[in-house]
Write a protein that holds these residues in place. Structure first.
Motif, mmCIF file in Angstrom:
data_model
loop_
_atom_site.group_PDB
_atom_site.id
_atom_site.type_symbol
_atom_site.label_atom_id
_atom_site.label_comp_id
_atom_site.label_asym_id
_atom_site.label_seq_id
_atom_site.Cartn_x
_atom_site.Cartn_y
_atom_site.Cartn_z
ATOM 1 N N THR A 75 22.107 6.927 -27.249
ATOM 2 C CA THR A 75 20.794 6.622 -27.811
ATOM 3 C C THR A 75 20.709 7.254 -29.201
ATOM 4 O O THR A 75 21.540 8.086 -29.548
ATOM 5 N N TYR A 76 19.723 6.834 -29.987
ATOM 6 C CA TYR A 76 19.532 7.452 -31.302
ATOM 7 C C TYR A 76 18.047 7.646 -31.536
ATOM 8 O O TYR A 76 17.221 7.046 -30.852
ATOM 9 N N GLN A 77 17.741 8.506 -32.498
ATOM 10 C CA GLN A 77 16.345 8.911 -32.645
ATOM 11 C C GLN A 77 15.661 8.280 -33.858
ATOM 12 O O GLN A 77 14.453 8.250 -33.938
ATOM 13 N N GLY A 78 16.457 7.803 -34.824
ATOM 14 C CA GLY A 78 15.813 7.222 -36.002
ATOM 15 C C GLY A 78 16.588 6.041 -36.527
ATOM 16 O O GLY A 78 17.795 5.923 -36.306
ATOM 17 N N GLY A 79 15.900 5.131 -37.199
ATOM 18 C CA GLY A 79 16.559 3.978 -37.792
ATOM 19 C C GLY A 79 16.687 2.840 -36.805
ATOM 20 O O GLY A 79 16.117 2.871 -35.722
ATOM 21 N N SER A 80 17.461 1.830 -37.201
ATOM 22 C CA SER A 80 17.573 0.676 -36.324
ATOM 23 C C SER A 80 18.962 0.060 -36.386
ATOM 24 O O SER A 80 19.691 0.221 -37.364
ATOM 25 N N ILE A 81 19.308 -0.608 -35.305
ATOM 26 C CA ILE A 81 20.557 -1.363 -35.242
ATOM 27 C C ILE A 81 20.195 -2.772 -34.807
ATOM 28 O O ILE A 81 19.488 -2.945 -33.810
ATOM 29 N N ALA A 82 20.633 -3.760 -35.567
ATOM 30 C CA ALA A 82 20.374 -5.145 -35.173
ATOM 31 C C ALA A 82 21.697 -5.874 -35.020
ATOM 32 O O ALA A 82 22.565 -5.805 -35.887
ATOM 33 N N LEU A 83 21.868 -6.520 -33.867
ATOM 34 C CA LEU A 83 23.078 -7.308 -33.624
ATOM 35 C C LEU A 83 22.702 -8.775 -33.682
ATOM 36 O O LEU A 83 21.885 -9.233 -32.870
ATOM 37 N N GLY A 84 23.279 -9.509 -34.639
ATOM 38 C CA GLY A 84 22.973 -10.932 -34.740
ATOM 39 C C GLY A 84 21.484 -11.201 -34.806
ATOM 40 O O GLY A 84 20.970 -12.109 -34.175
ATOM 41 N N GLY A 85 20.779 -10.376 -35.555
ATOM 42 C CA GLY A 85 19.352 -10.607 -35.749
ATOM 43 C C GLY A 85 18.469 -10.015 -34.667
ATOM 44 O O GLY A 85 17.250 -9.995 -34.804
#
Ligand code: ATP
Ligand code: MG
Lengths: 249, 219
Positions: A60-70
């Motif tokens: 898991t992560y605490q900040g920011g974002s990850i987008a896969l294929g939108g």
């Protein structure tokens, strides 16, 4: 094979992660365009594994974002699961299932997750086992194979699910020197077929040959990102220079 | 008054007649104890409040004598309107009692599985339940085949406790013959030999399963 289109890119922005009070990933921004091949290197403990484990949801992560294929991970549980299915992961220690044959290692997810029939699943599995040049070992158990063969099975197992992004975490560093090449060869041919790859490795020959970007991480940050000819020719960051000197002797 | 072989042989049919009850109790109790124990271990691993509750419950179970469980289920539950037959109580009591121990065995078996196994399972998209069924449980069983078999033998050897509920298992039958005839040596020896044979059969079966598991699982 699914078509690679630009909107299938992986977008990481402002990613921050802490282990307790230890800040392990700091403001990571990274775009992995469809079809691109990115090699990540850096000293031990710099956060390379943690970064790619965040991408497929093992951390898991605490900040920011990850987008896969939108699809932004975490927004919607069902979509997140589906998006994650689009990433394949290859571990340093193979992590094959020791109680299953090579074939069953490859078919298990096809049957349980994609609900395929045994025949359908086996056809797909054999196709990818051929691709990694190991179809004759299908009935064996992992422990009966060499390390290089096991890692190739692990690659086939991941490919079976037709991932759009393949993640590799030091896939050759647990291997005896004579087996490294057979695994790298498979990865090179994957790259030549247009697979999107994000690969933590210190195999600089591989990076030179297939990468279109090399990323250097240090203390949780992406310190340098450049084309391999530029990165290997004249890294602009002192830490990267030192690292390269050490690793290239 | 020496050991009378022909009298001993004459007790065999009666005592052997109870072997069905003994085996039935032992078999269902093994399954029950394994099922409850595995459920306990899964809850314990899930952490949180239920994890704590289960931790306490396992310690509690392991700190109480098996007879206490049998008496409690048989004599105290009816007080709350729950009336169970002697056979049911016996099986339930043994299942609960041994589940506390089996939970510990399962824990050791799961702890010995490398973390990469469940990670790889998640990475290929298997659900939590599928990971337990297809990845964790089979490797756990391979790790614990020997101690698990020992507990199954222990469960068999605990079936005579059911005599306190008048369940007609082997040792109880032998004792009935003894008190009717005032001859103890023969029926009790016969019961002892039959228990020995059963225990040996179970250990043999477990050993077979173990070698088969290990044979197909060479690491
Ligand atoms: N579960 C964890 N809890 C606490 N700290 C952790 C945990 N996992 C990793 N770390 C720490 O986070 C840092 C980054 O770890 P990571 O495994 O991502 O490094 P890496 O760049 O992959 O190193 P290596 O080249 O040795 O594989 C390290 O300092 C490590 O000790
Ligand atoms: Mg690492």
């Amino acid at each position: 094979m699914r078509e690679q289109s630009p909107d299938m890119a992986t977008e990481i922005s402002g990613l921050n992660k802490w282990y307790g009070s230890f800040h392990v990933l700091k403001d990571i921004d990274l775009t992995v365009a469809a079809g691109s091949r990115i090699v990540i290197c850096g000293p031990s403990g710099s956060g390379k594994s943690t970064l790619i484990r965040c991408i497929n949801g093992l951390e898991t992560y605490q900040g920011g974002s990850i987008a896969l294929g939108g699809v932004k991970l975490g927004d919607n549980a069902k979509e997140t699961t589906l998006a994650r299915r689009d990433t394949g992961m290859v571990f340093q220690s193979f992590n094959l299932f020791p109680h299953l044959t090579v074939l069953s290692n490859c078919t298990l997810a096809l049957r349980r997750v994609l609900k395929m029939s045994r025949r359908q699943a086996e056809d797909i599995a054999l196709h990818y086992l051929e691709k990694v040049r190991i179809p004759e070992q299908a009935k064996k158990y992992p422990a009966q194979l060499s390390g290089g063969q096991q890692q190739r099975v692990a690659i086939a197992r991941a490919l079976c699910l037709s991932p759009r992004l393949m993640l590799f975490d030091e896939p050759t560093s647990a291997l005896d020197p004579e087996m490294i090449k057979e695994v790298l060869d498979v990865m090179v041919s994957l790259a030549s077929e247009g697979m999107t790859m994000l690969c933590v490795t210190h195999e600089m020959g591989f990076a030179r040959e297939v990468a279109d970007q090399v990323i250097f991480m240090d203390q949780g940050r992406i310190v340098e990102q450049a084309r391999p000819d530029i990165f290997f020719g004249a890294p602009s960051h002192a830490r990267a220079q030192q690292f390269l000197e050490k690793i290239l002797h | 008054m020496g050991f009378d072989l022909s009298f001993a042989l004459s007790t065999v049919p009666t005592i052997l007649g109870a072997i069905g009850t003994t085996l039935l109790v032992a078999l269902i109790s093994c399954l029950g104890a394994a099922g409850i124990g595995f459920g306990f271990e899964m809850l314990r691993r899930s952490g949180g409040l239920s994890g704590y509750a289960v931790r306490f419950l396992i310690d509690f179970i392991r700190a109480t004598p098996v007879l206490a469980w049998l008496y409690f289920l048989y004599f105290v539950l009816p007080f709350y309107g729950i009336r169970l037959g002697a056979l049911t109580v016996g099986i339930l009591g043994l299942s609960v009692y041994f589940s506390g121990y089996l939970a510990e065995v399962f824990k050791a078996g799961i702890d010995a599985i490398p973390k990469g196994q469940s990670e790889a399972s998640r990475a290929v998209g298997l659900s939590r339940i599928d990971t337990i069924i297809f990845i964790i449980a089979p490797q756990m069983l391979r790790n614990i085949a020997a101690p698990l078999g020992n507990y199954f033998v222990s469960i068999l050897k605990a079936t005579p406790y059911l005599a306190v509920l008048a369940v007609p298992e082997m040792l109880g039958q032998a004792f009935d013959i003894a008190s009717d005839t005032y001859r103890y040596a023969e029926p009790l020896t016969v019961a002892g030999i039959l228990f020995l044979l059963l225990a040996l059969a179970i250990s043999q079966a477990v050993k077979r399963v173990e070698t088969r598991l290990l044979g197909s699982n060479r690491r």
